[in-house]
Design an enzyme around this catalytic site. Structure first.
Site, mmCIF file in Angstrom:
data_model
loop_
_atom_site.group_PDB
_atom_site.id
_atom_site.type_symbol
_atom_site.label_atom_id
_atom_site.label_comp_id
_atom_site.label_asym_id
_atom_site.label_seq_id
_atom_site.Cartn_x
_atom_site.Cartn_y
_atom_site.Cartn_z
ATOM 1 N N CYS A 45 -2.968 -0.987 -2.023
ATOM 2 C CA CYS A 45 -2.088 -1.999 -1.427
ATOM 3 C C CYS A 45 -2.819 -3.331 -1.249
ATOM 4 C CB CYS A 45 -1.569 -1.520 -0.074
ATOM 5 S SG CYS A 45 -0.645 0.019 -0.165
HETATM 6 C C1 BEZ Z 1 -3.480 2.839 -1.349
HETATM 7 O O1 BEZ Z 1 -2.956 1.766 -1.153
HETATM 8 O O2 BEZ Z 1 -4.613 2.927 -1.818
HETATM 9 C C2 BEZ Z 1 -2.769 4.111 -1.060
HETATM 10 C C3 BEZ Z 1 -1.846 4.172 -0.016
HETATM 11 C C4 BEZ Z 1 -1.193 5.361 0.241
HETATM 12 C C5 BEZ Z 1 -1.436 6.481 -0.536
HETATM 13 C C6 BEZ Z 1 -2.317 6.400 -1.613
HETATM 14 C C7 BEZ Z 1 -2.995 5.202 -1.872
#
Ligand code: BEZ
Length: 208
Positions: A45
């Site tokens: 994210c």
């Molecule tokens: C991420 O943004 O890295 C992430 C968020 C939730 C689940 C898996 C990855």
């Protein structure tokens, strides 16, 4: 039933990192890229929101405003913003909606319970200036989105709105396009340059 292409993007009011907004008022006259991310302070994210901030100039050229949403609080969004700026190389320059009660996420069907928890998956809605949903994408939490593809699709939507054309597989701006099947080959010859009739229904032409 989920939202479909051609539906009106539902309006809502929400608290964001730029204050309270009414969605339709906020985007008035613009295209919008409205996208969800699973959680603040997570790696994928952070790269996605950083990339969106870095693309502000590209979005502006296309009359597009970006807005993100997650089920985190506005305090968390503000706390996370410096990381987004550091990773993307540009300060956070678009609003992130705080949706702890999941009102907006549920309205846009961004929570997919089979994906493990009650946070949002990576949904994208491209919405036109008339508030019509023109494209949807849904990515899993573990896969970051391709923002070049989001720009490409906006270019294709804007090109096909402006002329009776469609874009072929893997089209990129500057490539040749396809004359709309609703035009006769005679009309295509009159209207476009460098017509190549590959099939009676597949006429490549220079982009107008
Ligand atoms: C991420 O943004 O890295 C992430 C968020 C939730 C689940 C898996 C990855």
């Amino acid at each position: 039933m989920g939202l479909r292409l051609g539906d009106e993007a539902p309006n809502f009011t929400a608290v964001t990192t730029e204050g309270e907004i009414s969605f339709h008022d906020w985007k008035q006259g613009s295209w919008a890229v409205f996208f969800s991310h699973p959680a603040d302070f997570t790696p994928v994210c952070t790269t996605e929101l950083g990339r969106t901030a870095a693309l502000k100039g590209e979005f502006e050229k296309r009359n597009v405003k970006a807005i993100a949403v997650s089920v985190d609080s506005v305090e968390d969004h503000h706390g996370w913003a410096p990381d987004i700026g550091e990773v993307g190389g540009t300060d956070l320059n678009f609003p992130i909606i705080a949706d702890p009660d999941r009102k907006v996420s549920e309205l846009y069907d961004m929570i997919h319970p089979g994906e493990g928890d009650t946070s949002t998956v990576r949904s994208v809605f491209i919405i036109d200036p008339n508030n019509k949903i023109r494209l949807t994408l849904t990515y899993p939490k573990s896969v970051g989105r391709n923002f070049n593809e989001i720009l490409r699709v906006i270019d294709a939507l804007q090109a096909t709105d402006a002329n009776p054309i469609a874009t072929p597989a893997d089209w990129a701006p500057g490539d040749r396009v396809i004359a709309a099947p609703t035009l006769s080959t005679e009309e295509v010859q009159e209207r476009f340059q460098n017509v190549e009739v590959r099939k009676p229904y597949l006429r490549f032409v220079d982009a107008p």
